[in-house]
Each structure stands twice: as C-alpha cells, then as structure tokens.
Design a protein around this motif. Structure first.
Motif, mmCIF file in Angstrom:
data_model
loop_
_atom_site.group_PDB
_atom_site.id
_atom_site.type_symbol
_atom_site.label_atom_id
_atom_site.label_comp_id
_atom_site.label_asym_id
_atom_site.label_seq_id
_atom_site.Cartn_x
_atom_site.Cartn_y
_atom_site.Cartn_z
ATOM 1 N N GLU A 124 0.854 -1.185 0.000
ATOM 2 C CA GLU A 124 0.000 0.000 0.000
ATOM 3 C C GLU A 124 0.891 1.236 0.000
ATOM 4 N N TYR A 125 0.489 2.249 -0.757
ATOM 5 C CA TYR A 125 1.270 3.486 -0.799
ATOM 6 C C TYR A 125 0.326 4.669 -0.942
ATOM 7 N N GLU A 126 0.857 5.841 -0.642
ATOM 8 C CA GLU A 126 0.092 7.082 -0.722
ATOM 9 C C GLU A 126 1.041 8.167 -1.208
ATOM 10 N N ILE A 127 0.564 9.002 -2.134
ATOM 11 C CA ILE A 127 1.361 10.116 -2.644
ATOM 12 C C ILE A 127 0.746 11.408 -2.119
ATOM 13 N N ILE A 128 1.563 12.210 -1.453
ATOM 14 C CA ILE A 128 1.113 13.481 -0.885
ATOM 15 C C ILE A 128 1.988 14.588 -1.467
ATOM 16 N N LEU A 129 1.357 15.635 -1.990
ATOM 17 C CA LEU A 129 2.095 16.777 -2.517
ATOM 18 C C LEU A 129 2.312 17.777 -1.390
ATOM 19 N N LYS A 130 3.527 18.323 -1.314
ATOM 20 C CA LYS A 130 3.890 19.232 -0.222
ATOM 21 C C LYS A 130 4.359 20.568 -0.778
ATOM 22 N N GLN A 131 4.152 21.619 0.026
ATOM 23 C CA GLN A 131 4.710 22.919 -0.305
ATOM 24 C C GLN A 131 5.164 23.614 0.965
ATOM 25 N N SER A 132 6.170 24.440 0.845
ATOM 26 C CA SER A 132 6.681 25.204 1.980
ATOM 27 C C SER A 132 5.846 26.471 2.110
ATOM 28 N N GLU A 184 6.171 21.974 -4.078
ATOM 29 C CA GLU A 184 7.592 21.809 -4.395
ATOM 30 C C GLU A 184 8.071 20.370 -4.272
ATOM 31 N N ALA A 185 7.380 19.582 -3.454
ATOM 32 C CA ALA A 185 7.868 18.226 -3.179
ATOM 33 C C ALA A 185 6.713 17.228 -3.209
ATOM 34 N N PRO A 222 7.504 14.810 -13.001
ATOM 35 C CA PRO A 222 8.942 14.545 -13.023
ATOM 36 C C PRO A 222 9.597 15.110 -11.759
ATOM 37 N N ILE A 223 10.641 14.455 -11.306
ATOM 38 C CA ILE A 223 11.314 14.866 -10.074
ATOM 39 C C ILE A 223 12.819 14.968 -10.320
ATOM 40 N N VAL A 248 9.437 8.556 1.323
ATOM 41 C CA VAL A 248 10.379 9.042 0.325
ATOM 42 C C VAL A 248 9.937 10.444 -0.076
ATOM 43 N N THR A 249 10.797 11.438 0.171
ATOM 44 C CA THR A 249 10.505 12.821 -0.195
ATOM 45 C C THR A 249 11.291 13.151 -1.456
ATOM 46 N N LEU A 250 10.583 13.581 -2.495
ATOM 47 C CA LEU A 250 11.190 13.850 -3.802
ATOM 48 C C LEU A 250 10.882 15.283 -4.212
ATOM 49 N N LEU A 251 11.910 16.030 -4.634
ATOM 50 C CA LEU A 251 11.700 17.397 -5.114
ATOM 51 C C LEU A 251 11.218 17.354 -6.550
ATOM 52 N N MET A 252 10.133 18.059 -6.820
ATOM 53 C CA MET A 252 9.539 18.019 -8.161
ATOM 54 C C MET A 252 10.254 18.967 -9.110
ATOM 55 N N LYS A 253 10.272 18.564 -10.376
ATOM 56 C CA LYS A 253 10.867 19.352 -11.444
ATOM 57 C C LYS A 253 9.716 19.919 -12.282
ATOM 58 N N ARG A 254 9.536 21.224 -12.239
ATOM 59 C CA ARG A 254 8.438 21.876 -12.966
ATOM 60 C C ARG A 254 9.020 22.840 -13.982
ATOM 61 N N PRO A 255 8.431 22.911 -15.178
ATOM 62 C CA PRO A 255 8.976 23.829 -16.189
ATOM 63 C C PRO A 255 8.732 25.301 -15.837
ATOM 64 N N MET A 256 7.720 25.603 -15.018
ATOM 65 C CA MET A 256 7.413 26.989 -14.686
ATOM 66 C C MET A 256 7.687 27.281 -13.210
ATOM 67 N N ASP A 257 8.730 26.661 -12.628
ATOM 68 C CA ASP A 257 9.031 26.863 -11.210
ATOM 69 C C ASP A 257 9.335 28.319 -10.889
ATOM 70 N N PHE A 258 9.969 29.040 -11.799
ATOM 71 C CA PHE A 258 10.332 30.416 -11.518
ATOM 72 C C PHE A 258 9.108 31.322 -11.387
ATOM 73 N N ILE A 259 7.964 30.894 -11.894
ATOM 74 C CA ILE A 259 6.721 31.677 -11.756
ATOM 75 C C ILE A 259 5.964 31.251 -10.527
ATOM 76 N N ASN A 260 5.854 29.949 -10.284
ATOM 77 C CA ASN A 260 4.993 29.430 -9.231
ATOM 78 C C ASN A 260 5.616 29.454 -7.846
ATOM 79 N N MET A 261 6.914 29.572 -7.727
ATOM 80 C CA MET A 261 7.548 29.488 -6.401
ATOM 81 C C MET A 261 7.940 30.851 -5.899
#
Length: 191
Positions: free
Chosen positions: A89-97, A118-119, A159-160, A178-191
């Motif tokens: 069993e697994y669960e995916i949770i999206l996180k942000q600072s 972000e993660a 993608p991470i 497992v904490t993975l940092l996400m790779k986003r094409p528009m990170d400079f706008i959204n973060m």
C-alpha cells in the motif's frame, strides 16, 4: 429612392458584367477543356523535394533495435509479470513550503493548488520488513522499490529531481517515507 442608381435586376447584372473581366471568362473556358493549374497557398515557397523519405515517428535508424528509446516508457524494464510478490500500500502526498507571510498575509502568489507544490511525499507501508531489506531506485518519472516480500514499480505523476530526494524508514510504523523534489517547467513563476 434611387440614391445609388441601382434600381433593378438588370442594373445589378450590368454592374456584375463590368466588374468581371473577359480574361477570367476565357480562363474558365480554357480550364473546362484542359487540366488547369491554379495558384493557391500551397504553391508558396520552394517545391517539396522529390524521391526523399520524410522522417516520421516510425522511421527506424540503422540499428536492429525494435523500439527507439523515446517509444519505451521509463521504468518498463522493471516490469516482471512472473514476479509473485504483491504491491504494498502506498500514498502520494504533494507538499509545499508555506510560511506565515503566505498563510496570513498572502504576500507570495502561492495557493493550495498542486502547481505551487515543491515536493512529493510517497508513504509506502512495508509490514514485516527491515530497513536493510529495502532496495530503492528513483528515476525522473519512476520509483522502483524491492524487498524480499514486496515489489513496487510506481510511475510518478510529475517529473522529479532524482538526485535530490531523501528516504526515511520508520520501523515502529513499518513505513518508508520518500521525499522527492519536483521538477516543474514553470518553477520560476509558481515558487
């Protein structure tokens, strides 16, 4: 009431005859008898090359490979249908600072949507498993987990950065996080 001088059907026909030229009528008569080539937008630019193969997605290179690397999904080489181990069993949770300036004042442009995350936290329940038994391999879009009792091949929703994640095993809960940092094409706008 005849302001424009057009008062009858004969006047309209005369106007139509004036606007059309005799050359157009002669070209139309010629095209009826002989195959006529008209100019259209497809004739703009140089003519297409003849006797040259057009490359497409199905063109193979000079190798004996059946598929190209682009056609095979990442992580598919981990699929083994003969492996009897169950998927845990697994669960995916999206996180942000989020800080107080985000929460109370709204100074940043962050919102609760997944575009501002972000993660990605993947919680995997592994009962009767030790931390030393876990083999974890993380790619850009795929997570592969192997233990003696379980097997998990997980295609990630985003993608991470595969080299910047961290994993922690909690033996009291029998859970791997497992904490993975996400790779986003528009990170400079959204973060």
């Amino acid at each position: 009431m005849d302001c424009l001088g057009v008062s009858s059907a004969k006047s309209l026909q005369a106007l139509s005859a004036l606007l059309s030229t005799q050359e157009e009528e002669e070209e139309d008569e010629d095209c009826k008898n002989v195959t006529c080539v008209r100019m259209d937008p497809g004739h703009i630019g140089p003519p297409p090359p003849k006797n040259k193969e057009v490359p497409n997605a199905y063109t193979k290179k000079n190798s004996k490979d059946i598929w190209s690397e682009e056609e095979v999904a990442e992580g598919s080489h981990y699929d083994n249908l003969a492996d009897p181990r169950p998927q845990p069993e697994y669960e995916i949770i999206l996180k942000q600072s989020v800080g107080t300036e985000d929460l109370f004042l709204g100074l940043s442009r962050k919102d609760p949507s997944s575009m501002c995350c972000e993660a990605m936290l993947v919680k995997i329940k592994l009962p009767d498993t030790k931390a030393t038994d876990v083999i974890l391999d993380v790619k850009e879009k795929f997570l592969d987990l192997r233990t003696p009792k379980y097997k998990l091949g997980l295609h990630l929703p985003n993608p991470i950065h595969s080299q910047e994640g961290k994993a922690q095993f909690f033996s009291d809960k029998e859970e791997l996080e497992v904490t993975l940092l996400m790779k986003r094409p528009m990170d400079f706008i959204n973060m």
